[in-house]
Design an enzyme around this catalytic site. Structure first.
Site, mmCIF file in Angstrom:
data_model
loop_
_atom_site.group_PDB
_atom_site.id
_atom_site.type_symbol
_atom_site.label_atom_id
_atom_site.label_comp_id
_atom_site.label_asym_id
_atom_site.label_seq_id
_atom_site.Cartn_x
_atom_site.Cartn_y
_atom_site.Cartn_z
ATOM 1 N N HIS A 307 47.647 74.123 43.059
ATOM 2 C CA HIS A 307 47.170 75.465 42.728
ATOM 3 C C HIS A 307 46.298 75.963 43.861
ATOM 4 O O HIS A 307 45.572 75.179 44.471
ATOM 5 C CB HIS A 307 46.375 75.456 41.419
ATOM 6 C CG HIS A 307 46.247 76.821 40.826
ATOM 7 N ND1 HIS A 307 45.269 77.702 41.224
ATOM 8 C CD2 HIS A 307 47.003 77.467 39.913
ATOM 9 C CE1 HIS A 307 45.429 78.825 40.557
ATOM 10 N NE2 HIS A 307 46.477 78.723 39.764
ATOM 11 N N ASP A 364 51.813 75.953 34.538
ATOM 12 C CA ASP A 364 53.244 76.218 34.446
ATOM 13 C C ASP A 364 54.073 74.968 34.247
ATOM 14 O O ASP A 364 55.211 75.037 33.801
ATOM 15 C CB ASP A 364 53.723 76.950 35.708
ATOM 16 C CG ASP A 364 53.272 78.376 35.672
ATOM 17 O OD1 ASP A 364 53.258 78.947 34.576
ATOM 18 O OD2 ASP A 364 52.904 78.902 36.728
HETATM 19 N N1 ACO Z 1 54.577 69.585 46.267
HETATM 20 C C1 ACO Z 1 54.405 68.919 47.428
HETATM 21 N N2 ACO Z 1 53.426 69.196 48.330
HETATM 22 C C2 ACO Z 1 52.606 70.213 48.049
HETATM 23 C C3 ACO Z 1 52.711 70.958 46.852
HETATM 24 C C4 ACO Z 1 53.736 70.618 45.949
HETATM 25 N N3 ACO Z 1 53.888 71.285 44.808
HETATM 26 N N4 ACO Z 1 51.751 71.919 46.834
HETATM 27 C C5 ACO Z 1 51.061 71.772 47.972
HETATM 28 N N5 ACO Z 1 51.565 70.743 48.708
HETATM 29 C C6 ACO Z 1 51.016 70.225 49.965
HETATM 30 C C7 ACO Z 1 51.366 71.137 51.145
HETATM 31 O O1 ACO Z 1 52.581 70.763 51.765
HETATM 32 C C8 ACO Z 1 50.159 70.929 52.026
HETATM 33 O O2 ACO Z 1 50.311 69.680 52.662
HETATM 34 P P1 ACO Z 1 49.689 69.456 54.154
HETATM 35 O O3 ACO Z 1 48.218 69.647 54.008
HETATM 36 O O4 ACO Z 1 50.105 68.065 54.515
HETATM 37 O O5 ACO Z 1 50.347 70.510 55.015
HETATM 38 C C9 ACO Z 1 48.995 70.767 51.046
HETATM 39 O O6 ACO Z 1 49.594 70.254 49.858
HETATM 40 C C10 ACO Z 1 48.275 72.078 50.739
HETATM 41 O O7 ACO Z 1 49.271 73.036 50.347
HETATM 42 P P2 ACO Z 1 49.143 74.620 50.525
HETATM 43 O O8 ACO Z 1 50.509 75.216 50.420
HETATM 44 O O9 ACO Z 1 48.336 74.913 51.751
HETATM 45 O O10 ACO Z 1 48.279 74.991 49.266
HETATM 46 P P3 ACO Z 1 48.095 76.425 48.719
HETATM 47 O O11 ACO Z 1 46.795 76.428 48.032
HETATM 48 O O12 ACO Z 1 48.337 77.457 49.769
HETATM 49 O O13 ACO Z 1 49.336 76.568 47.693
HETATM 50 C C11 ACO Z 1 50.638 76.551 45.743
HETATM 51 C C12 ACO Z 1 49.227 76.513 46.328
HETATM 52 C C13 ACO Z 1 51.431 77.757 46.326
HETATM 53 C C14 ACO Z 1 50.540 76.733 44.229
HETATM 54 C C15 ACO Z 1 51.381 75.235 46.098
HETATM 55 O O14 ACO Z 1 50.652 74.131 45.592
HETATM 56 C C16 ACO Z 1 52.816 75.201 45.559
HETATM 57 O O15 ACO Z 1 53.726 75.679 46.243
HETATM 58 N N6 ACO Z 1 53.023 74.613 44.345
HETATM 59 C C17 ACO Z 1 54.325 74.600 43.713
HETATM 60 C C18 ACO Z 1 54.604 75.956 43.075
HETATM 61 C C19 ACO Z 1 53.809 76.174 41.799
HETATM 62 O O16 ACO Z 1 53.733 75.299 40.936
HETATM 63 N N7 ACO Z 1 53.242 77.382 41.675
HETATM 64 C C20 ACO Z 1 52.499 77.780 40.472
HETATM 65 C C21 ACO Z 1 51.088 78.081 40.766
HETATM 66 S S1 ACO Z 1 50.217 78.366 39.287
HETATM 67 C C22 ACO Z 1 50.494 79.989 38.897
HETATM 68 O O17 ACO Z 1 50.933 80.796 39.671
HETATM 69 C C23 ACO Z 1 50.115 80.349 37.533
#
Ligand code: ACO
Length: 428
Positions: A307, A364
């Site tokens: 998140h 979610d």
């Molecule tokens: N699976 C695998 N790796 C992940 C995931 C995931 N679901 N989420 C983040 N990471 C990793 C990234 O690759 C990154 O790794 P790194 O530091 O080695 O490059 C690190 O964790 C940080 O990720 P960011 O994308 O920078 O985190 P951000 O805060 O920008 O993104 C987000 C948050 C978009 C929700 C992300 O975690 C994601 O894509 N999750 C899956 C989609 C999801 O479940 N979305 C629902 C959100 S809740 C809502 O909208 C109500």
């Protein structure tokens, strides 16, 4: 904490006020930055460090896993309030008295029909259309049938637009689903509670009475409450920025619905179930998909994990995990998809990659599981999220209007070509 921040650029010092919110969050007020520095701006793609507004609606602390609407904790609201009370609280700032709640509900009920011509618009969509696209279009189309709703300078018209959309939106949601399944459209019943009516409009069989199930009413009430607001997320910011041009409520909401559609935001609940289905089809090997999620050369992400703001746990996920277990055991649901979900959850919570990056199951991850058990088709999941988020969007739009916020218009750092003379087509 000092009440000013000093910025030094090219040996020149600039002072900016430091302001503190009621929960002691601190912000540097840079409203004067561009003017006083003659053109310097801040650059913050994704707005991870940028506050777009002051707001008194929702407080969340991602590190501590706190979520409060108007000061009330999400845990207490989910346990003690119903969705309509929470909607009132978000929009008007206080929990309603019984009298206020009755009037609010009566006003909503008096608008719980849509112009029958909306059916013609719905009919023009192919059955294969994604429900979020249909919902955004129908919500926007409501403006044409309710032209006074665009009068954003009158508090009375704003109130009318609010109760109208709260009355009509569930109809659009239910019709979107029924149309997809070839079911006749239904207007529900004004003798029912708000959430009961939604269930009846969605599920009533044309040849029999709809039998209400208290477990489903309770689960849906909770789900809607948990999704009702989440401060300045992607869709809410979209609603505020659209409304900042003085666009009416319905079209601002339609813009929010479009923003919510994406899989990184509201579309995640659909993406979770699709991911679980794909893992099942591929033999149910959760380890293989854990490895894919960790592989930087593989775009696959574990949907429903991580998140933008909750970096310890998502408080909504904690509540909904309990509700999911209740619904599944009360309905006696046995589903291999759920076993895969539980397996992934367990592995991710123990895996250093997820633990180190603070990637926990988000709301979610569980909401999709409940919707599936309730018999709601996967493509409708994000629509259900929109139904819950409606009062939050309305509250944020109303706050933006009442605070007379300026039109939202970010700046950019231009990195394109500098001036070059036009080349005629034969010389390109
Ligand atoms: N699976 C695998 N790796 C992940 C995931 C995931 N679901 N989420 C983040 N990471 C990793 C990234 O690759 C990154 O790794 P790194 O530091 O080695 O490059 C690190 O964790 C940080 O990720 P960011 O994308 O920078 O985190 P951000 O805060 O920008 O993104 C987000 C948050 C978009 C929700 C992300 O975690 C994601 O894509 N999750 C899956 C989609 C999801 O479940 N979305 C629902 C959100 S809740 C809502 O909208 C109500």
């Amino acid at each position: 904490m000092s009440d000013k921040a000093i910025l030094e650029i090219n040996g020149e010092k600039y002072e900016f006020p430091v302001i503190t919110g009621t929960e002691n969050e601190v912000a540097i007020d840079i409203k004067a930055l561009r003017g006083s520095t003659k053109g310097v701006i801040t650059l913050d793609p994704g707005y991870k460090n940028t506050g777009s507004c002051e707001s008194a609606i929702t407080f969340l602390d991602g590190e501590k896993g706190i979520l409060r609407y108007r000061g009330y904790s999400i845990e207490e609201l989910a346990e003690k309030a119903d969705f309509l009370e929470v909607a009132y609280l978000l929009i008007f700032g206080e929990l309603p008295t019984q009298e206020q709640l009755d009037k609010f509900h009566a006003d909503i009920k008096s608008h719980s029909v849509v112009d029958d011509d909306i059916k013609k618009i719905l009919d023009a969509f192919p059955k294969s259309a994604h429900p979020m696209g249909v919902l955004a279009s129908l919500t926007s189309a409501l403006t044409a049938f309710n032209p006074t709703s665009v009068n954003v300078d009158s508090e009375e018209e704003m109130y009318n637009a609010i109760v109208r959309i709260l009355g009509k939106f569930p109809i659009l949601v239910a019709w979107t689903m029924r149309k997809k399944h070839g079911m006749p459209l239904d207007y529900g019943s004004s003798s029912l509670g708000y959430v009961e009516n939604i269930l009846q409009m969605m599920f009533k069989n044309p040849t029999s009475d709809y039998e209400q199930n208290p477990i489903l009413i309770n689960a849906l009430d909770k789900l809607l409450i948990l999704h009702a607001d989440h401060e300045q997320n992607c869709s809410t910011s979209t609603v505020r920025i659209t409304g900042s041009s003085h666009a009416g409520l319905f079209v601002s909401l339609a813009a929010g619905i479009s923003a919510l559609w994406g899989p990184l935001h509201g579309g995640a609940n659909q993406a979770v179930l699709e991911m679980l289905e794909a893992i099942k089809e591929d033999g149910g090997d959760t380890k293989k998909y854990m490895a894919k999620a960790k592989d930087k050369n593989d775009p696959f992400r574990l949907m429903g994990f991580g998140h933008r703001v909750y970096k310890n746990f998502d408080p909504r996920a904690k509540i909904i995990k309990v509700a999911a277990n209740e619904v599944l055991s009360d309905l006696g649901v046995e589903d291999p998809i759920l076993d895969i979900a539980r397996g992934l959850e367990k592995e991710a919570l123990e895996d250093p990659y997820f633990v180190d990056r603070k990637l926990y199951p988000n709301v979610d991850f569980y909401s999709g599981i409940i919707y599936r058990a309730m018999g709601i088709p996967v493509e409708m999941f994000t629509v259900m999220f929109a139904l819950g988020r409606l009062p939050g969007w309305i509250a944020q739009w109303r706050e933006m209007r009442l605070r007379k916020e300026p039109i939202g218009r970010p700046r950019q750092l231009y990195t394109g070509e500098t001036y070059r003379p036009f080349k005629s087509i034969e010389k390109r």
